[in-house]
Design a protein around this motif. Structure first.
Motif, PDB file in Angstrom:
ATOM      1  N   ALA A  46       0.725  -1.150  -0.057  1.00 49.11           N
ATOM      2  CA  ALA A  46      -0.093  -0.190  -0.089  1.00 49.11           C
ATOM      3  C   ALA A  46       0.813   1.216  -0.093  1.00 49.11           C
ATOM      4  O   ALA A  46       0.691   2.192  -0.500  1.00 49.11           O
ATOM      5  CB  ALA A  46      -0.987   0.023   1.170  1.00 49.11           C
ATOM      6  N   MET A  47       1.887   1.337   0.690  1.00 53.16           N
ATOM      7  CA  MET A  47       2.692   2.578   0.856  1.00 53.16           C
ATOM      8  C   MET A  47       4.077   2.561   0.007  1.00 53.16           C
ATOM      9  O   MET A  47       4.656   3.425  -0.349  1.00 53.16           O
ATOM     10  CB  MET A  47       3.359   2.485   2.045  1.00 53.16           C
ATOM     11  N   ALA A  48       4.505   1.391  -0.643  1.00 54.71           N
ATOM     12  CA  ALA A  48       5.521   1.373  -1.545  1.00 54.71           C
ATOM     13  C   ALA A  48       5.536   2.253  -2.708  1.00 54.71           C
ATOM     14  O   ALA A  48       6.773   2.768  -2.795  1.00 54.71           O
ATOM     15  CB  ALA A  48       5.692  -0.223  -1.960  1.00 54.71           C
ATOM     16  N   PRO A  49       4.539   2.448  -3.341  1.00 55.99           N
ATOM     17  CA  PRO A  49       4.614   3.538  -4.641  1.00 55.99           C
ATOM     18  C   PRO A  49       4.752   4.977  -4.067  1.00 55.99           C
ATOM     19  O   PRO A  49       5.224   5.661  -4.842  1.00 55.99           O
ATOM     20  CB  PRO A  49       3.363   3.428  -5.288  1.00 55.99           C
ATOM     21  N   TYR A  50       4.803   5.202  -2.918  1.00 56.18           N
ATOM     22  CA  TYR A  50       4.738   6.681  -2.272  1.00 56.18           C
ATOM     23  C   TYR A  50       6.335   7.020  -1.437  1.00 56.18           C
ATOM     24  O   TYR A  50       6.624   8.034  -1.367  1.00 56.18           O
ATOM     25  CB  TYR A  50       3.877   6.902  -1.370  1.00 56.18           C
ATOM     26  N   VAL A  51       6.782   6.106  -1.333  1.00 55.95           N
ATOM     27  CA  VAL A  51       8.046   5.589  -0.300  1.00 55.95           C
ATOM     28  C   VAL A  51       9.164   6.835  -1.003  1.00 55.95           C
ATOM     29  O   VAL A  51       9.595   7.810  -0.449  1.00 55.95           O
ATOM     30  CB  VAL A  51       8.795   4.478  -0.009  1.00 55.95           C
ATOM     31  N   LEU A  52       9.522   6.777  -2.155  1.00 54.11           N
ATOM     32  CA  LEU A  52      10.628   7.394  -2.901  1.00 54.11           C
ATOM     33  C   LEU A  52      10.288   8.714  -3.022  1.00 54.11           C
ATOM     34  O   LEU A  52      11.125   9.487  -2.702  1.00 54.11           O
ATOM     35  CB  LEU A  52      11.143   6.774  -4.012  1.00 54.11           C
ATOM     36  N   ALA A  53       8.993   8.988  -3.319  1.00 54.88           N
ATOM     37  CA  ALA A  53       8.506  10.560  -3.842  1.00 54.88           C
ATOM     38  C   ALA A  53       8.510  11.248  -2.535  1.00 54.88           C
ATOM     39  O   ALA A  53       8.913  12.458  -2.398  1.00 54.88           O
ATOM     40  CB  ALA A  53       7.120  10.330  -4.421  1.00 54.88           C
ATOM     41  N   ASN A  54       8.204  10.394  -1.305  1.00 49.38           N
ATOM     42  CA  ASN A  54       8.043  11.041  -0.231  1.00 49.38           C
ATOM     43  C   ASN A  54       9.404  11.657   0.488  1.00 49.38           C
ATOM     44  O   ASN A  54       9.367  12.600   1.133  1.00 49.38           O
ATOM     45  CB  ASN A  54       7.254  10.152   1.001  1.00 49.38           C
ATOM     46  N   GLU A  55      10.450  10.769   0.381  1.00 48.90           N
ATOM     47  CA  GLU A  55      11.573  10.937   0.772  1.00 48.90           C
ATOM     48  C   GLU A  55      12.518  12.146   0.049  1.00 48.90           C
ATOM     49  O   GLU A  55      13.280  12.656   0.761  1.00 48.90           O
ATOM     50  CB  GLU A  55      12.549   9.730   0.547  1.00 48.90           C
ATOM     51  N   VAL A  56      11.847  12.322  -0.996  1.00 50.36           N
ATOM     52  CA  VAL A  56      12.634  13.467  -1.734  1.00 50.36           C
ATOM     53  C   VAL A  56      12.321  14.956  -0.982  1.00 50.36           C
ATOM     54  O   VAL A  56      13.186  15.829  -0.830  1.00 50.36           O
ATOM     55  CB  VAL A  56      11.921  13.825  -3.114  1.00 50.36           C
ATOM     56  N   TRP A  57      11.152  15.040  -0.297  1.00 52.03           N
ATOM     57  CA  TRP A  57      10.957  16.152   0.448  1.00 52.03           C
ATOM     58  C   TRP A  57      11.986  16.362   1.768  1.00 52.03           C
ATOM     59  O   TRP A  57      12.616  17.468   2.100  1.00 52.03           O
ATOM     60  CB  TRP A  57       9.606  15.848   1.253  1.00 52.03           C
ATOM     61  N   LEU A  58      12.464  15.180   2.341  1.00 54.23           N
ATOM     62  CA  LEU A  58      13.582  15.298   3.310  1.00 54.23           C
ATOM     63  C   LEU A  58      14.787  15.959   2.642  1.00 54.23           C
ATOM     64  O   LEU A  58      15.578  16.576   3.292  1.00 54.23           O
ATOM     65  CB  LEU A  58      13.933  13.942   3.973  1.00 54.23           C
ATOM     66  N   VAL A  59      15.143  15.300   1.364  1.00 54.69           N
ATOM     67  CA  VAL A  59      16.383  15.757   0.673  1.00 54.69           C
ATOM     68  C   VAL A  59      16.219  17.134   0.442  1.00 54.69           C
ATOM     69  O   VAL A  59      17.223  18.070   0.651  1.00 54.69           O
ATOM     70  CB  VAL A  59      16.629  15.112  -0.431  1.00 54.69           C
ATOM     71  N   ALA A  60      15.045  17.734   0.117  1.00 55.02           N
ATOM     72  CA  ALA A  60      15.143  19.106  -0.216  1.00 55.02           C
ATOM     73  C   ALA A  60      15.036  19.993   1.081  1.00 55.02           C
ATOM     74  O   ALA A  60      15.628  21.317   1.269  1.00 55.02           O
ATOM     75  CB  ALA A  60      13.430  19.219  -0.869  1.00 55.02           C
ATOM     76  N   VAL A  61      14.419  19.448   2.210  1.00 54.96           N
ATOM     77  CA  VAL A  61      14.485  20.078   3.712  1.00 54.96           C
ATOM     78  C   VAL A  61      16.024  20.356   3.923  1.00 54.96           C
ATOM     79  O   VAL A  61      16.309  21.250   4.505  1.00 54.96           O
ATOM     80  CB  VAL A  61      13.861  19.286   4.641  1.00 54.96           C
ATOM     81  N   PRO A 228       7.805  23.582  -9.264  1.00 57.70           N
ATOM     82  CA  PRO A 228       6.897  22.899  -9.805  1.00 57.70           C
ATOM     83  C   PRO A 228       7.126  21.465 -10.334  1.00 57.70           C
ATOM     84  O   PRO A 228       6.271  20.836 -10.305  1.00 57.70           O
ATOM     85  CB  PRO A 228       6.689  23.795 -11.155  1.00 57.70           C
ATOM     86  N   VAL A 229       8.328  21.169 -10.677  1.00 58.94           N
ATOM     87  CA  VAL A 229       8.728  19.569 -11.066  1.00 58.94           C
ATOM     88  C   VAL A 229       8.328  18.965  -9.890  1.00 58.94           C
ATOM     89  O   VAL A 229       7.949  17.762 -10.094  1.00 58.94           O
ATOM     90  CB  VAL A 229      10.063  19.582 -11.511  1.00 58.94           C
ATOM     91  N   MET A 230       9.014  19.191  -8.832  1.00 56.89           N
ATOM     92  CA  MET A 230       8.613  18.339  -7.405  1.00 56.89           C
ATOM     93  C   MET A 230       7.090  18.305  -7.338  1.00 56.89           C
ATOM     94  O   MET A 230       6.823  17.189  -6.747  1.00 56.89           O
ATOM     95  CB  MET A 230       9.499  19.069  -6.225  1.00 56.89           C
ATOM     96  N   VAL A 231       6.585  19.233  -7.289  1.00 53.60           N
ATOM     97  CA  VAL A 231       4.973  19.339  -6.928  1.00 53.60           C
ATOM     98  C   VAL A 231       4.271  18.317  -7.837  1.00 53.60           C
ATOM     99  O   VAL A 231       3.368  17.508  -7.695  1.00 53.60           O
ATOM    100  CB  VAL A 231       4.678  20.538  -6.804  1.00 53.60           C
ATOM    101  N   GLY A 232       4.611  18.736  -9.398  1.00 53.92           N
ATOM    102  CA  GLY A 232       4.046  17.871 -10.077  1.00 53.92           C
ATOM    103  C   GLY A 232       4.153  16.351 -10.360  1.00 53.92           C
ATOM    104  O   GLY A 232       3.401  15.508 -10.354  1.00 53.92           O
ATOM    105  N   ALA A 233       5.475  16.056  -9.647  1.00 50.76           N
ATOM    106  CA  ALA A 233       5.781  14.572  -9.475  1.00 50.76           C
ATOM    107  C   ALA A 233       4.885  13.867  -8.673  1.00 50.76           C
ATOM    108  O   ALA A 233       4.421  12.726  -8.816  1.00 50.76           O
ATOM    109  CB  ALA A 233       7.334  14.333  -9.403  1.00 50.76           C
ATOM    110  N   GLN A 234       4.928  14.896  -7.251  1.00 48.90           N
ATOM    111  CA  GLN A 234       3.934  14.097  -6.258  1.00 48.90           C
ATOM    112  C   GLN A 234       2.690  14.063  -6.517  1.00 48.90           C
ATOM    113  O   GLN A 234       2.122  12.914  -6.334  1.00 48.90           O
ATOM    114  CB  GLN A 234       4.163  15.248  -5.046  1.00 48.90           C
TER     115      GLN A 234
END
Length: 254
Positions: A46-61, A228-234
């Motif tokens: 259930a969560m697998a497709p979202y993991v890598l996209a969500n971790e991008v936010w930590l890199v950006a932080v 916008p690229v980051m938001v669009g990918a999310q």
């Protein structure tokens, strides 16, 4: 410009808690709701497709923190050294569990890596709470403080609630509940609440420690066009893997 980058940093950190919070919450719930191998597989799927996209936010932080507030780099890395190390180890263990759990089909193999997912999720959630408390006190309190431990428990609880809401939205009825996207949004806001409260109080301190205006101008030209690229990918990830659509499509490494 300092206010603009403060808003960007606040949005990134709150977004990380709201998005990665349900991934960590599902990991926290793995020993509770995943009593059988089938249920654990469903939770991870259930969560697998979202993991890598969500971790991008930590890199950006991290990039924003050290680019916009360079004077805080030493305080964060050295003042919170034990927590930073614990968080990195927890992150590695959690992601290793996600990557390796299906490399072999043995019961013990999967059980071990499922335990690493749960342990890593707990370590990240708990340490985030303690790190927020340390930041709220200006990094003057010990890395392990009773109030920091309490906030770690609160953050872990909010992430677990958010994770359950996510499962109830992504897999309706499978784990004892069905929730709408609005309910998931509310739980995401609750997961981000500790960050919002911290940043609201720390705003004057952060603005006073911002990088020079010339540095912020360069960062704006280099980084903001990619927002916008980051938001669009999310948005693409959430539209592609929403409930009822492509339910069985999973990244091959999970």
């Amino acid at each position: 410009m300092e206010i603009l980058w403060f808003v960007v940093f606040a949005a990134l950190l709150a977004g990380y808690f709201a998005l990665e919070g349900f991934d960590l919450g599902v990991g926290l719930l793995l020993p509770v709701l995943g009593r059988t191998r089938e249920n654990r597989d469903r939770m991870v799927a259930a969560m697998a497709p979202y993991v890598l996209a969500n971790e991008v936010w930590l890199v950006a932080v991290a990039g924003t923190l050290f680019g916009v507030y360079p004077l805080l780099e030493g305080e964060v890395l050295f003042g919170l050294y034990p927590l930073v190390v614990a968080m990195l180890l927890s992150w590695v263990l959690r992601d290793a569990g996600l990557w390796f759990r299906r490399r072999l089909d043995g019961r013990r193999w999967r059980g071990f890596w499922d335990a690493m997912i749960a342990f890593g999720s707990l370590g990240l959630s708990f340490c985030w709470g303690m790190a927020l408390f340390a930041a709220a006190t200006g990094f003057e309190s010990p890395a392990v403080h009773p109030l920091g431990v309490l906030l770690g428990v609160v953050v872990s609880g909010l992430f677990a609630l958010h994770g359950w809401m996510f499962l109830a939205w992504r897999t309706p009825g499978v784990f004892g509940g069905t929730r709408s996207g609005r309910a998931l949004l509310v739980s995401g806001m609750a997961a981000a609440l500790p960050v919002v409260a911290l940043l609201a109080g720390a705003m004057p301190y952060l603005l006073a420690h911002s990088a020079p205006a010339s540095t912020l101008n360069v960062l704006s030209l280099m980084a903001l066009p990619f927002a916008p690229v980051m938001v669009g990918a999310q948005v693409w990830v959430w539209r592609t893997f929403r409930p009822g659509k492509d339910a069985v499509r999973l990244p091959s490494f999970f």
